[in-house]
Each structure stands twice: as C-alpha cells, then as structure tokens.
Design an enzyme around this catalytic site. Structure first.
Site, PDB file in Angstrom:
ATOM      1  N   LYS A 138     -59.814  77.466   3.215  1.00 18.58           N
ATOM      2  CA  LYS A 138     -60.989  77.261   2.366  1.00 18.58           C
ATOM      3  C   LYS A 138     -62.222  77.082   3.238  1.00 18.58           C
ATOM      4  O   LYS A 138     -62.228  76.288   4.180  1.00 18.58           O
ATOM      5  CB  LYS A 138     -60.792  76.015   1.495  1.00 18.58           C
ATOM      6  CG  LYS A 138     -61.967  75.703   0.582  1.00 18.58           C
ATOM      7  CD  LYS A 138     -62.101  76.721  -0.538  1.00 18.58           C
ATOM      8  CE  LYS A 138     -63.266  76.360  -1.460  1.00 18.58           C
ATOM      9  NZ  LYS A 138     -64.582  76.639  -0.868  1.00 18.58           N
ATOM     10  N   LYS A 181     -54.023  87.013 -10.166  1.00 16.02           N
ATOM     11  CA  LYS A 181     -53.334  85.805 -10.604  1.00 16.02           C
ATOM     12  C   LYS A 181     -52.850  86.024 -12.029  1.00 16.02           C
ATOM     13  O   LYS A 181     -53.608  86.512 -12.875  1.00 16.02           O
ATOM     14  CB  LYS A 181     -54.269  84.597 -10.518  1.00 16.02           C
ATOM     15  CG  LYS A 181     -54.752  84.339  -9.092  1.00 16.02           C
ATOM     16  CD  LYS A 181     -55.718  83.182  -8.986  1.00 16.02           C
ATOM     17  CE  LYS A 181     -56.147  82.980  -7.531  1.00 16.02           C
ATOM     18  NZ  LYS A 181     -57.119  81.896  -7.351  1.00 16.02           N
TER      19      LYS A 181
END
Length: 334
Positions: free
Chosen positions: A109, A218
């Site tokens: 991240k 996803k």
C-alpha cells in the site's frame, strides 16, 4: 437476479459478523459482513459502509450466486497468491511478510493519507530487502495520486523493480495519460486498473481506451464469479484476482474465479485472510507455500462453524444496521 425462494426467510437467517483486523487497513479495524446460507454453501455480503445501495447490490448478487448457484469449472487446482503489506512503518514489514509463507510477490500500500512519498519508499525498500532481488513487488495507490504525483512517485519507486502499479490515479483518462507519461520518461512500470473496473458502470472502458496493461478483478464488486469471468473476457487483458478484504467465505469465491480463468500469469491478491485476527471456518484460507487450492476453497464455502460465528457475532446496533441495509439492497436486486 433476486433472492431465491422465500426472501424473508433468507433475510431472517442472515448472520452479521465483525472480525477484527491485525492491522488497520482501508481505514477499518473490523471487517463487517453478512453471511447467507444456500443449498450450494455460504455466501458473503460485505460492501464497505460508504458504498451506496445500488453499488452494494452487485455484492449481494455475488453472495446469492455463492449460496445458490454452481461456480464455473476450474481449469487449475492451485492459485498462487501475493502477500499484502498495509501502510506500516518499514520496521513492521518483515513481521507482516512472515504471515504469508512461501509468497514471493508482495502488494504494498502506498499513497496513504497523512503519509509521504518518503514513507512509501522506505516501506517498499523494506519489502525488497525481505524478498530479495528475485521477489516481485506491486504497489497500490487506490487512485490517491494525481497525474503529476503518480508520474514522479512511480519514477522513484521504479528503482525497487515494480511488477506493476495498481490504480495509481483515479480516472480512466488519467490512467491512459499516465501510461504515456511513464513511457516518455523511460519509467518501466505497467499500470493495472482496479477501482476503474470494480466500481465502474463500464468496466471494459479501460481496455477500450488503452488505459491499463492488466486488470484487477474482485468477485463481489462485479456481481459474482460468472460476471467477473465475462468482464475479463471482454477486456482481453491479463487479469489478477483480488480480495475485497473478505473472510475466507468471500475469498473462496475469489479462488473459484482465479481457478476458472483461461490464463493466469500473476499471483493473486487472495491471501488477505492473513490480515484478519479471526475467521469463520476451521481451515482459514491462509497461503500454504505461497498458494491456495480449489479444494480448500470448496471446504471454506461449506464449512462456516457456529462457534466461530458466535465468537465474531456483531453487536445489536451493528446487526440492526446491516439487516436494514440488506433489506434495502435485496429490494433493489429483486
């Protein structure tokens, strides 16, 4: 798609859970989810709280598919997965990576609110030190940079050898412009689209406008395994299957998608159960030798344990909030 059988009966049987995270991630410290049980197994409905009901309807469609429909047949039995490193200080990186045994790819991240590029560089450097020169590193900015920031940041981060950058900017047009800017600057970092796929009315636009080198898909945000397979086919780009910070119930659907893709070139972001401090199945879908298997995913789809549900059952106020939301979204789905 609508709730099969008696919608009221399905809604009454829904179970709301709140599972703590080991590390704050995506701004949350507990992962809240609603479990639905159908004849084919368990489904998970867990759109983040800030998502509107119309967007959340796709998540419910995916949960209904998991509970009431067969998933596509797999073409592989083993799915390689990556480690996930939240926006932590560099000294915490080794301990996090150790939770992903055998994973030779890490997603890191970056562009966290309140942090700087120096923080990102230090974190990525720590990941490179831990993985060694042969490990693969991808970064995820969740669309937080503007075009100039992304160009500068990726030029600096490229020194650590990036596999790709996930959603470095928010808009599809800027993704396309960023690819051009990186090429002109000699920065060899492929661009992946995530939010521009899963939160878009037109997920194929990124391919049509040459805005990405690969797509991140996803299951829940796209409305199920079958719909996600269609999106990948329509895009015609290499795909990485990722989790929406699911419990093992939701990750099982991601494994089903990754196992059914005709081609899978990259490790998938399906090891995120390691970020949870609890789970709902006897054998949580944690990586073993850097991979998950279709067999274990099938067991997770069937194997929610009552004692673990009770351990993580949400409080009354949270349960009431999710039941109201589920009723609204079910009405939209119908």
């Amino acid at each position: 798609m609508s709730l099969p059988g008696g919608a009221a009966e399905v809604l009454d049987a829904a179970v709301v859970v709140s599972v703590p995270l080991r590390v704050r991630f995506r701004g949350v410290e507990h992962r809240e989810a609603v479990l639905l049980r159908g004849p084919c197994g368990w489904g998970e409905f867990a759109p983040f709280r800030e998502y509107a009901d119309d967007e959340a309807a796709r998540w419910l469609a995916a949960a209904v598919e998991a509970g009431w429909s067969a998933w596509p047949a797999p073409v592989r039995e083993v799915v390689p997965v990556n480690a996930t490193v939240p926006a932590v200080p560099p000294e915490r990186v080794p301990r996090i990576l150790d939770r992903f045994p055998g994973c030779r790819t890490a997603k890191v991240k970056v562009a966290e609110r309140g942090q700087t590029l120096a923080d990102d560089l230090a974190r990525v450097a720590a990941v490179r030190d831990h993985l060694g020169p042969d490990g693969l590193i991808r970064v995820d900015a969740n669309g937080a940079w503007d075009l100039a920031q992304a160009t500068d940041a990726l030029a600096a981060l490229a020194a650590y050898g990036l596999e790709y950058a996930e959603q470095p900017v928010a808009e599809v047009g800027d993704l396309a412009r960023l690819r051009v800017a990186l090429a002109r600057a000699g920065t060899d970092v492929p661009v992946a689209a995530d939010e521009s796929i899963r939160r878009a009315e037109d997920p194929v636009r990124v391919a049509r406008e040459h805005a990405a080198d690969l797509v991140v898909v996803k299951v829940a945000p796209l409305g199920g395994v079958s719909r996600a397979l269609d999106v990948v086919s329509e895009c015609g780009l290499p795909a990485v299957v990722s989790s929406a910070l699911d419990t093992s119930v939701g990750i099982a659907a991601g494994v089903a998608l990754a196992a059914a893709l005709p081609e899978l070139r990259h490790a998938c972001g399906l090891g995120t159960a390691a970020l949870l401090a609890g789970d709902l199945v006897a054998d949580p879908l944690l990586p073993v030798e850097g991979a998950l298997t279709v067999d274990r995913a099938g067991q997770a789809r069937q194997g929610v344990l009552e004692e673990l549900v009770e351990e993580h059952r949400a409080d009354a106020a949270t349960t009431a909030w999710w039941h109201r939301r589920l009723e609204r979204v079910a009405a939209l789905l119908a």
